[in-house]
Design an enzyme around this catalytic site. Structure first.
Site, short mmCIF file in Angstrom:
data_model
loop_
_atom_site.label_atom_id
_atom_site.label_comp_id
_atom_site.label_asym_id
_atom_site.label_seq_id
_atom_site.Cartn_x
_atom_site.Cartn_y
_atom_site.Cartn_z
N PRO A 7 5.83 -42.18 6.66
CG PRO A 7 7.59 -43.14 7.60
CD PRO A 7 6.61 -42.06 7.86
CD GLN A 68 11.37 -44.96 7.92
OE1 GLN A 68 10.65 -46.17 7.75
NE2 GLN A 68 11.15 -44.12 8.81
CB CYS A 98 7.92 -50.97 11.40
SG CYS A 98 6.91 -51.94 10.83
CE LYS A 139 6.67 -42.40 12.17
NZ LYS A 139 5.91 -43.35 13.10
CG HIS A 168 3.22 -43.68 16.56
ND1 HIS A 168 2.37 -43.62 15.57
CD2 HIS A 168 2.07 -44.37 17.54
CE1 HIS A 168 1.03 -44.13 15.58
NE2 HIS A 168 0.96 -44.37 16.73
CG ASN A 199 3.58 -40.24 14.13
OD1 ASN A 199 3.79 -41.23 14.17
ND2 ASN A 199 2.55 -39.73 13.26
CD GLU A 201 -5.86 -41.48 17.17
OE1 GLU A 201 -7.08 -41.83 16.91
OE2 GLU A 201 -5.12 -42.44 16.70
NE ARG A 224 -3.64 -44.17 12.17
CZ ARG A 224 -4.31 -44.69 13.18
NH1 ARG A 224 -5.29 -45.51 13.22
NH2 ARG A 224 -3.88 -43.81 14.01
#
EC number: 1.3.1.-
Length: 325
Positions: A7, A68, A98, A139, A168, A199, A201, A224
């Site tokens: 997201p 979310q 975030c 997340k 992440h 998550n 790279e 990305r």
């Protein structure tokens, strides 16, 4: 062995979810976060961020979409988790990852990783409010100031009832700078029973397999990398079958951008559509030499038609070879 579309706030909206899931290989999407504060949000806000609620919370090709939420008030988060389900959500996800300064300043997103007990309270409130059978997931990153909070925060989310935890592989301070610390995800995965998803790279098929090996996670979330190479999930799925498929060509990528622009025309003025196209093209520069070569011209264009005409132009093979060299 699922591939989930991340997201990305301000970019991965419903039209781009439709476009990318049509390419194939994506098993699930997650909406941009819906900001929960102290007032009750009207249904139109949920439908703005998740128009898929009108279609069993899935894209047109049937890919499930999780709704979310982002906020720090456990009571309000619980109420809005329930409201999302009443409107049709089949999964409620909570954003603890975030890194945006504005979001963190107002006690949302990754800054909450400084307070695992509050992460627990928020997640437990949503889990209690949401009917049994509807997954509550979360997340997060590996921490805020550094990467030391991953295990503690993961255990807090597990204890609160989170069925899945996407991690992440960086802290807030790390931002998006390489590398991703997949080995730190492995530490959290070994410390919790909740399903952990890696998550960060993953830009290529090789990155996918390396991430799986290092993190120990069967499932990955990609942001990305999928924006830069819209066929990445499809190529990953082919590799899982021991097969390979041809890379997407630049004309095929332009067709996707055109489809995206057409979908946006029902929602936005031209100048905003062109801005969204530029956002996407900025990532496409990573995956396509043509995008990199056209970027100096495209970034100056304000209207949709000339932008698409710019992307459609033929680029001499010699110019591409010179760029590659």
């Amino acid at each position: 062995m699922r591939v989930i579309l991340a997201p990305m706030e301000g970019l991965v909206d419903a039209p781009i979810r439709e476009t990318l899931t049509r390419v194939g290989g994506i098993d699930r999407c997650v909406t941009e976060f819906i900001r929960v504060t102290h007032g009750t949000l009207p249904p139109r806000i949920f439908f703005k961020y998740a128009p898929e609620l009108e279609r069993d919370c899935a894209t047109r090709v049937g890919t499930p979409v999780a709704v979310q939420l982002l906020g720090s008030d456990p009571g309000q988060m619980g109420l809005h988790g329930l409201k999302a389900v009443e409107l049709g959500a089949t999964q409620v996800d909570i954003n603890f990852g975030c890194p945006a300064k504005t979001v963190n300043k107002h006690k949302g997103g990754c800054v909450l990783m400084r307070e695992p007990e509050l992460m627990y309270a928020i997640t437990a409130a949503v889990r209690e409010a949401v009917p049994e059978g509807i997954p509550v997931t979360a997340k997060m990153r590996l921490g805020y100031d550094d990467r030391s909070m991953g295990v503690a925060c993961g255990q807090a989310l597990e204890a609160a009832g989170a069925e899945e935890i996407v991690i992440h592989a960086r802290s807030k301070v790390d931002g998006y700078k390489p590398p991703a610390y997949w080995e730190e995800i492995a530490k959290v995965r070994e410390a919790v029973n909740s399903h952990v998803i890696a998550n960060g790279e993953i830009w290529t098929v090789a990155d996918y397999w390396r991430c799986r090996e290092v993190s120990g996670c069967d499932d990955v979330m990609i942001g990305r990398g999928l924006i830069a190479r819209p066929d990445l999930a499809a190529r990953i799925k082919a590799s899982q079958r021991g097969e390979s498929i041809p890379d997407m060509t630049w004309p095929e990528a332009v067709d996707l951008v055109r489809e995206y622009a057409e979908a946006l025309q029902a929602r936005l003025e031209d100048r905003f559509i062109t801005g969204r196209i530029k956002q996407w093209m900025n990532f496409l520069r990573v995956g396509f030499a043509e995008a990199e070569l056209l970027w100096p011209e495209a970034r100056k264009i304000r209207d949709v038609a000339p932008m698409l005409a710019c992307l459609d132009q033929d680029i001499p093979e010699a110019r591409l070879k010179t760029h590659a060299a």
